[in-house]
Design a protein around this motif. Structure first.
Motif, PDB file in Angstrom:
ATOM      1  N   VAL A   1      84.129 -16.998  70.332  1.00 44.24           N
ATOM      2  CA  VAL A   1      83.729 -15.733  69.542  1.00 44.24           C
ATOM      3  C   VAL A   1      84.558 -15.890  68.075  1.00 44.24           C
ATOM      4  CG1 VAL A   1      84.223 -13.146  69.614  1.00 44.24           C
ATOM      5  CG2 VAL A   1      83.531 -14.366  71.692  1.00 44.24           C
TER       6      VAL A   1
ATOM      7  N   HIS B   1      80.515 -11.945  64.789  1.00 44.80           N
ATOM      8  CA  HIS B   1      80.403 -10.661  64.282  1.00 44.80           C
ATOM      9  C   HIS B   1      80.665 -10.682  62.747  1.00 44.80           C
ATOM     10  CE1 HIS B   1      81.890  -6.259  64.411  1.00 44.80           C
ATOM     11  NE2 HIS B   1      80.776  -6.271  64.024  1.00 44.80           N
TER      12      HIS B   1
ATOM     13  N   VAL C   1      88.198 -16.617  72.234  1.00 44.84           N
ATOM     14  CA  VAL C   1      87.940 -15.847  70.891  1.00 44.84           C
ATOM     15  C   VAL C   1      89.280 -16.085  70.067  1.00 44.84           C
ATOM     16  CG1 VAL C   1      88.002 -13.365  70.039  1.00 44.84           C
ATOM     17  CG2 VAL C   1      87.621 -13.669  72.228  1.00 44.84           C
TER      18      VAL C   1
ATOM     19  N   PRO D   1      85.618 -13.220  65.202  1.00 45.41           N
ATOM     20  CA  PRO D   1      85.470 -12.114  64.911  1.00 45.41           C
ATOM     21  C   PRO D   1      85.142 -11.759  63.307  1.00 45.41           C
ATOM     22  CG  PRO D   1      87.655 -12.859  65.961  1.00 45.41           C
ATOM     23  CD  PRO D   1      86.995 -13.913  65.474  1.00 45.41           C
TER      24      PRO D   1
ATOM     25  N   ARG E   1      89.209  -7.803  61.496  1.00 41.27           N
ATOM     26  CA  ARG E   1      89.202  -7.829  63.052  1.00 41.27           C
ATOM     27  C   ARG E   1      90.140  -8.619  63.514  1.00 41.27           C
ATOM     28  NH1 ARG E   1      88.203  -3.078  64.651  1.00 41.27           N
ATOM     29  NH2 ARG E   1      89.613  -2.846  62.598  1.00 41.27           N
TER      30      ARG E   1
ATOM     31  N   PRO F   1      81.241  -2.599  73.461  1.00 37.95           N
ATOM     32  CA  PRO F   1      81.326  -3.876  73.674  1.00 37.95           C
ATOM     33  C   PRO F   1      80.822  -4.422  75.202  1.00 37.95           C
ATOM     34  CG  PRO F   1      83.275  -2.732  73.921  1.00 37.95           C
ATOM     35  CD  PRO F   1      82.522  -1.646  73.068  1.00 37.95           C
TER      36      PRO F   1
ATOM     37  N   HIS G   1      90.567  -7.419  69.404  1.00 42.91           N
ATOM     38  CA  HIS G   1      89.490  -6.409  69.184  1.00 42.91           C
ATOM     39  C   HIS G   1      87.998  -6.551  70.189  1.00 42.91           C
ATOM     40  CE1 HIS G   1      91.371  -5.148  65.349  1.00 42.91           C
ATOM     41  NE2 HIS G   1      91.341  -3.912  66.223  1.00 42.91           N
ATOM     42  N   TYR G   2      87.934  -7.951  70.455  1.00 38.80           N
ATOM     43  CA  TYR G   2      86.907  -8.304  71.290  1.00 38.80           C
ATOM     44  C   TYR G   2      87.275  -8.489  72.595  1.00 38.80           C
ATOM     45  CZ  TYR G   2      85.010  -8.701  66.601  1.00 38.80           C
ATOM     46  OH  TYR G   2      84.784  -8.570  65.313  1.00 38.80           O
TER      47      TYR G   2
ATOM     48  N   MET H   1      84.705  -6.856  75.227  1.00 36.91           N
ATOM     49  CA  MET H   1      83.553  -7.638  75.323  1.00 36.91           C
ATOM     50  C   MET H   1      83.744  -8.886  76.225  1.00 36.91           C
ATOM     51  SD  MET H   1      81.034  -9.167  72.169  1.00 36.91           S
ATOM     52  CE  MET H   1      81.958 -10.543  71.861  1.00 36.91           C
TER      53      MET H   1
ATOM     54  N   ASN I   1      79.958  -1.789  64.058  1.00 38.86           N
ATOM     55  CA  ASN I   1      81.127  -2.071  65.214  1.00 38.86           C
ATOM     56  C   ASN I   1      81.059  -2.132  66.500  1.00 38.86           C
ATOM     57  OD1 ASN I   1      82.835  -0.944  62.504  1.00 38.86           O
ATOM     58  ND2 ASN I   1      83.608  -2.576  63.377  1.00 38.86           N
TER      59      ASN I   1
ATOM     60  N   PRO J   1      80.236  -4.438  68.881  1.00 42.62           N
ATOM     61  CA  PRO J   1      80.910  -5.412  69.650  1.00 42.62           C
ATOM     62  C   PRO J   1      82.342  -5.204  69.719  1.00 42.62           C
ATOM     63  CG  PRO J   1      79.548  -6.476  67.909  1.00 42.62           C
ATOM     64  CD  PRO J   1      79.854  -5.162  67.556  1.00 42.62           C
ATOM     65  N   ASP J   2      83.201  -4.448  68.762  1.00 38.83           N
ATOM     66  CA  ASP J   2      84.735  -4.619  68.822  1.00 38.83           C
ATOM     67  C   ASP J   2      85.080  -3.173  69.380  1.00 38.83           C
ATOM     68  OD1 ASP J   2      83.364  -4.347  66.257  1.00 38.83           O
ATOM     69  OD2 ASP J   2      85.430  -3.702  65.528  1.00 38.83           O
TER      70      ASP J   2
END
Length: 253
Positions: free
Chosen positions: A17, A83, A43, A19, A23, A244, A27-28, A31, A237, A239-240
């Motif tokens: 992932v 993202h 991530v 960001p 971000r 999510p 933040h993920y 998800m 926003n 995804p975060d």
């Protein structure tokens, strides 16, 4: 070890992932947790954040691509999610290496000048003057990511100064300068993305700024094996922050 910090969770095939702007990897987390029964989610803490290196004077798209390629190789991952600005990076990684799938949520791809940039000089001025909260409002208003107007402006200024999340975002505001510079330099008709061979899932939200819909329209017509899914209740926003778990369902489908 990879050049950047990576937060990993779950089990199964690897999914990396990337960001978006301002971000952090954390933040993920929601998800990633929602995907953890299906994937091992890695991530990336992109440069200028946390324990990862600073962007540095030599920062550019190639640095981000190199970091992503390192993480893909070290983790054995074959799928990549990006993202916003991370989506731009993800698409360019897909131009450099074979992937089983690339997923981009409203990638920051400047197509035919679709993304507005008139806010940027004032943003950089405010940042240089140490007026970081006002710079953040300028950034969000300029990209139509929050409502405008004096009342909203004042509330946003207070909230961003008072909350821990606002302070955390302001810490990474300087990274916007170089990242938006990359986006502007890459403005094109989008034809370069026709060389992506991986199956590509393009995601977006019905409540996002109109220019993201323009970008996705071009990309879905340009990338040979692309599918687009627009979810009416999502914004930029999802995804975060706002959806999510629902975004994870789209990735898993």
């Amino acid at each position: 070890m990879a050049s950047v910090d990576v937060l990993s969770t779950g089990h199964g095939p690897g999914l990396v992932v990337l960001p978006g702007g301002t971000r952090r990897a954390r933040h993920y987390q929601r998800m990633a947790d929602a995907l953890s029964g299906t994937y091992t989610v890695h991530v990336i803490e992109r440069r200028g954040r946390g324990r990862s290196p600073a962007q540095g004077d030599d920062y550019g798209l190639d640095v981000e691509i190199s970091d992503a390629l390192e993480v893909l190789e070290e983790t054995g991952s074959r799928q990549l999610f990006g993202h916003s600005y991370g989506g731009l990076v993800a698409l360019h990684v897909a131009l450099r290496t074979d992937l089983d799938r690339v997923i981009a949520y409203e990638p920051g791809v400047s197509v035919n000048g679709a993304i507005p940039w008139d806010w940027q000089p004032r943003f950089e001025q405010l940042l240089a003057e140490g007026k970081d909260a006002r710079a953040m409002v300028q950034f969000l208003h300029g990209l139509d990511l929050m409502p405008s107007g004096p009342h909203v402006n004042a509330i946003a200024w207070v909230m961003q100064r008072a909350t821990a999340e606002g302070r955390a975002v302001r810490e990474v505001l300087p990274t916007i300068v170089r990242e938006t510079g990359v986006m502007r330099e890459l403005d094109s008709d989008g034809s370069r993305y026709a060389a992506i061979t991986a199956p590509t899932l393009l995601l977006g939200g019905g409540r996002s700024p109109a220019y993201f819909h323009e970008i996705l329209n071009v990309l879905v017509e340009t990338i040979p094996n692309a599918k687009r899914v627009i979810t009416p209740e999502f914004d930029h926003n999802a995804p975060d922050l706002d959806g999510p778990t629902a975004v994870a369902e789209l990735i898993r489908a």
